[in-house]
Design an enzyme around this catalytic site. Sequence first.
Site, short mmCIF file in Angstrom:
data_model
loop_
_atom_site.label_atom_id
_atom_site.label_comp_id
_atom_site.label_asym_id
_atom_site.label_seq_id
_atom_site.Cartn_x
_atom_site.Cartn_y
_atom_site.Cartn_z
N GLN C 217 50.87 36.13 22.97
CA GLN C 217 51.41 36.76 24.17
C GLN C 217 50.30 37.35 25.04
O GLN C 217 50.57 37.83 26.13
CB GLN C 217 52.41 37.86 23.78
CG GLN C 217 53.59 37.35 22.97
CD GLN C 217 54.52 38.44 22.47
OE1 GLN C 217 54.94 38.40 21.31
NE2 GLN C 217 54.87 39.41 23.30
N ARG C 367 61.10 43.17 20.74
CA ARG C 367 61.66 43.13 22.08
C ARG C 367 61.92 44.52 22.66
O ARG C 367 63.00 44.81 23.18
CB ARG C 367 62.96 42.32 22.09
CG ARG C 367 63.36 41.86 23.48
CD ARG C 367 64.54 40.93 23.46
NE ARG C 367 64.83 40.45 24.80
CZ ARG C 367 65.43 39.30 25.06
NH1 ARG C 367 65.82 38.52 24.08
NH2 ARG C 367 65.66 38.94 26.29
N CYS C 368 60.95 45.41 22.50
CA CYS C 368 61.06 46.65 23.24
C CYS C 368 59.67 47.18 23.49
O CYS C 368 58.73 46.81 22.82
CB CYS C 368 61.92 47.70 22.52
SG CYS C 368 61.11 48.57 21.18
N GLU C 737 63.63 43.92 27.99
CA GLU C 737 63.89 44.60 26.72
C GLU C 737 64.95 45.69 26.80
O GLU C 737 65.38 46.21 25.77
CB GLU C 737 62.56 45.20 26.23
CG GLU C 737 61.50 44.13 26.01
CD GLU C 737 60.08 44.66 25.93
OE1 GLU C 737 59.81 45.71 26.54
OE2 GLU C 737 59.25 44.03 25.27
#
Lengths: 175, 290, 783
Positions: C217, C367-368, C737
Amino acid sequence: MAVATAPTTSRGQRTHKIHVTVNGVPHDVEVEARTLLVHFLRENLNMTGTHIGCDTTNCGACTVLLNGRAVKSCTVFAVQADQATVATVEGLEKDGKLHPIQEGFHQEHGLQCGFCTAGMMMTAVAFLATNPKPTELQIREAISGNLCRCTGYVNIVKSIDHAARVMRETAEGKA
Amino acid sequence: MIPASFEYAVARDVADAIQLLGSSGGEGKVLAGGQSLIPLMKFRLAQPGLLVDINRVKGLSDIRENGELRIGALVREADLDMNAIVRERYPILVDTTRVIADPLVRNMATIGGNLAHADPANDHPATMLALRASVVARGPKGERVIPIDEFFVDTFTTVLAPDEILTEIRIPKRPAGGGGAYLKLERKVGDFAIAGVAAMVVMDEKGRIAAASIGVTNAGPTAIRARKAEDILRGQSPDDKTIAAAAAAAAGESKPWSDLRGPAEYKLDVIRVLTQRAIRKAVARATGGK
Amino acid sequence: MAVEIGGIGQSVKRKEDARFIRGKGKYVDDVKLPGMLYMDIARSPLAHARIRKIDTSKALAIPGVVAVITGKDLVPLNLHWMPTLMSDKQMVLPTDTVLYQAQEVAAVVATERYIAADGVDAIEVDYEPLPVVVDPIKALQPGATLVREDREQKDNHIWHWEVGDRAGTDRAFADADVVVKQDLYIPRIHVSSIETCGIVASFDKVEGKLTVWMTTQAPHAIRTVIALVAGHLGLAEHKIRVISPDIGGGFGGKVPVYPGYVLAIGASVLTGVPVKWIEDRAENIQADSFARDYHISAELASKKDGTMQALRVKTIADHGAFDAAANPSKYPAGLFHIITGSYPFEKSFVEVDGAYTNKPPGGIAYRCSFRVTEAAFTIERLVDVLALKLGRDPAELRMQNFIPPTAFPYTSSLGWEYDSGDYGRALRLAMDTIGYADLRKEQAEKRKRGELMGIGISSFTEIVGAGPSKNFDILGIKMFDSAEIRVHPTGKVMVRLGVKSQGQGHETTFGQIVAEELGIPVADIAVEEGDTDTAPYGLGTYASRSTPVAGGATAIAARKIREKAKLIAAHLLEANPDDIEWKDYKFQVKGVPSKSKTMQEVAFAAYTNHPQGMEAGLEAVDYYDPPNLTYPFGSYICVVDLDRGTGEVKIRRFVAVDDCGTIINPMIVEGQIHGGLTMGLAPALYEQINYDEQGNIQGGTFMDYLLPTAMETPNWETAKTTTPSPHHPIGAKGVGESATVGAPAAIANAVVDALAHLGVRHIDIPITPWKVQKILKENGVAE
């Protein structure tokens, strides 16, 4: 790093000649018995549109059609596909025209990272062949062997419904 | 996850398969749907020396009803689900097949494999116990018919000899006034059962339960028959009290274990609740309802 | 006009779809190079053990096995340890001790994938088992089994971190009318993107150049890390090219550097041949970074009338054997101190202690943004606990306490400056959409009949877009991000970014920003990311930072182009630049619409007819250092029905109202929310990674780690309010998110609400059917 001194030849395991028709194209290939269908497609035929997500028959990223049925190609040996037809995502588009399921996924934003998409679409193609006018629940059941981590499924359901509608309209138009 | 190497042979017919298995020195395994076997091989928990592929054997994929229902061992779950006879007269089989794994797995998985794998978490064993089915096995010495009660020995073990092949499942014809249902609790589609209960009843003309049979999934090392529960139901009208008593008995006969799918104590409650619901559904079907 | 341009606010269909729907995406495992070797990894079956001996002879005897690498082989190269992002270090391969199950022990390189697997199977390791500690609370007790013998500090305590006014908060609690306290465990989970991690490393010995295709990423940061870690082997940063091709989902799991990457790079550098390593799902779940694993004890003080006053939180963070969390350097517990949420606490104090255990390393996001879900879940659960204590409706209590819209920018008692918000509006919309009042009536009637339904609210505030360089860096690299825009002579555009999409649709949305700013149709704008040889330097995509940071860079770079273009337009129109205005996506002479030039005309002129004295060309770069973080928010309402027999939780409805500021592409935003909600549902009801006392993982494959399917996932209902960020160039806040952060509390609150009349105040997630059924049974209401 310890380096092998043995000659780098294959293991002497007996291989099998198989004849498989993939997306209409016949292939005669020699494979080890343990070669998984998904690796046969990806490695032997260089068709990398079919993916591997879980290795345990859960995620469905590797879904292809084997003699018209949607199966998880990580849980089928290539030798089992001898004399069979296989359909993969690469064969959906015909003569430069997208399959309605491809259009559906694009129009309804049914994909994000794209990794589960091929499996989802192949499952949907087989499903719509048996159920051209599905309910939302039936679509959800049909794709319950395919995992998606990005979309929350809502738009995948819409995409398949979109394709079903287009395919019905096309069929009616022809009739 | 890559399986270890193995030899592979396609069986032309059942006799050929038996011969191939016999010649493998106990290293042979039948490859049918492969949906349990291949994952085990990919973990290298199973490393058979020879796979005998029976998928091309003719005559093992039929579903016929004459006197009894005969289901070829190679019948795929998806085909069982779609079969007109099954849909019309054996809704318990439809209940069962539809909760096995997921739709893609059901396109490959076979009913024979589901039984022969003898996983107590598999769904057909309980249903076959409730249906009073038999399985047909063929080996070098010929064919034998094994009552389902005698089929399962332990987890992943049946009475089948290494060179015997399960060829057919025989289910007594659904009697007049008969009805059945299978209920399974799973955390999500594709997961193993927390528990499952299959119930068959035959109702007499007075609305009493003339006969009952109950099979339970994940209630011990093999699927079990809840005989005490059956005894409680027999001859009784299906009132709440009777059903509750039978359900409690079914839980009492079960020996689930604690695992990722819940503590044993919880599973006993689930078995009790599912037994109640399955009996009610079976009675409703027997008496013309859905 | 706007529709043709495809600018901001349009649901432009995604450009990236074209390749994915044809099976023509290019993921790492699709990369195949001539002569490429395959690597597979042998892993420890034990959670803590001394390695007596590793016998590789049988593996090496397998034809096709080229090499086996063990920890001892890495020592002379000084590659047996590597630094983590949190100033800790992590074993690449052990030389004498393994610290968790599934830890890498040896790598096999072979001519084929299958042979590499055979090689792994043939490696024999003699282990001496050591005592195991899996519980971080026990790990912190005196005399606990020591996990990290390599450290000077001989206990399992990693760090203590605190923020806020301890004394003031204690006083507020001492003086408060009402205090509620709740312990919560937020379990270890795994992002489980459907694509696992992998790499193809290709070292050209002649050029001395390393090219890697990698599931990352953050490709630029990885390049720098490789240069720092392996520089002594001759890998210089200008000869390292990191390509992050199509990525099959990231969610934070593809931020860290895993040993497998280092081993594949090492194997390629040593052999001079490309080496591919693709982990399988079991490796992915069992060894790659986990998320959460926070043991939280939270207290809230309020007045009798429900006015919230103070918050006090104590947490133990389990980091496994190495602190390999992916957080900004200054924040070992991430942005956990957003825990005051949507409420104006006067006093608050948060402390977190990190602990080592014999479990895999990590501490990534799932995902946060960094530890924001842990914070949002805690405060939103705690508010419900307070509502129950006071006998108040949870919606009403929230409305009473929200930071009012007039208070923004609002500085929280833990030091964050919230940019903008209107929390009441979002909650009201959610209540109206779902029919809150009617649901409460229905619930009351059902309760009388013994039926169990619950309504749960979560009014969360997120903190994303890391971040301003004064506070945010990773390994010292400031958390800016970048965009480079080139307008070609024919008016077509190339945009390159320092971030990297993993499914978020950057090729479309960033094109839309440029389309809006330059008036060039989005179809004529190509967006490229993920190749460090061509893209400008950036910190990558995670923590919802792409739109807040790289989106800002994109808008500003485009505006730089527009400034220059204006001068060219003035030249073409023979007007004074001060008399030129940008209107209807064109440069016009003020008041004379007939005298105008399009950006395409200007672009052509920039290469063919630019003013004397001006540089030719039309391009710009911006490295955007955001002045502040952004604070997306939302209100979610969930309705559940419980099965009194089995304890199953059925989500009947779920309404999500999100406010992420300016929306670039509504279709994509909605898709992000759907996905985020599903990754909020997952830990609320299904996912958990547990370990037994011996440190054996429970739930290490998709057979046991339960990702929801389409059947468990409800048909999410979404709605929105729009409160732009005042400091962001286009007012956008980021959305990838939010739903994962907000959803778990709504679901947990709904289940607790269904059982609240029985005295239930909390159930730890995942809320399994047996947890519910146990409560039903204890209260005599089970079927």
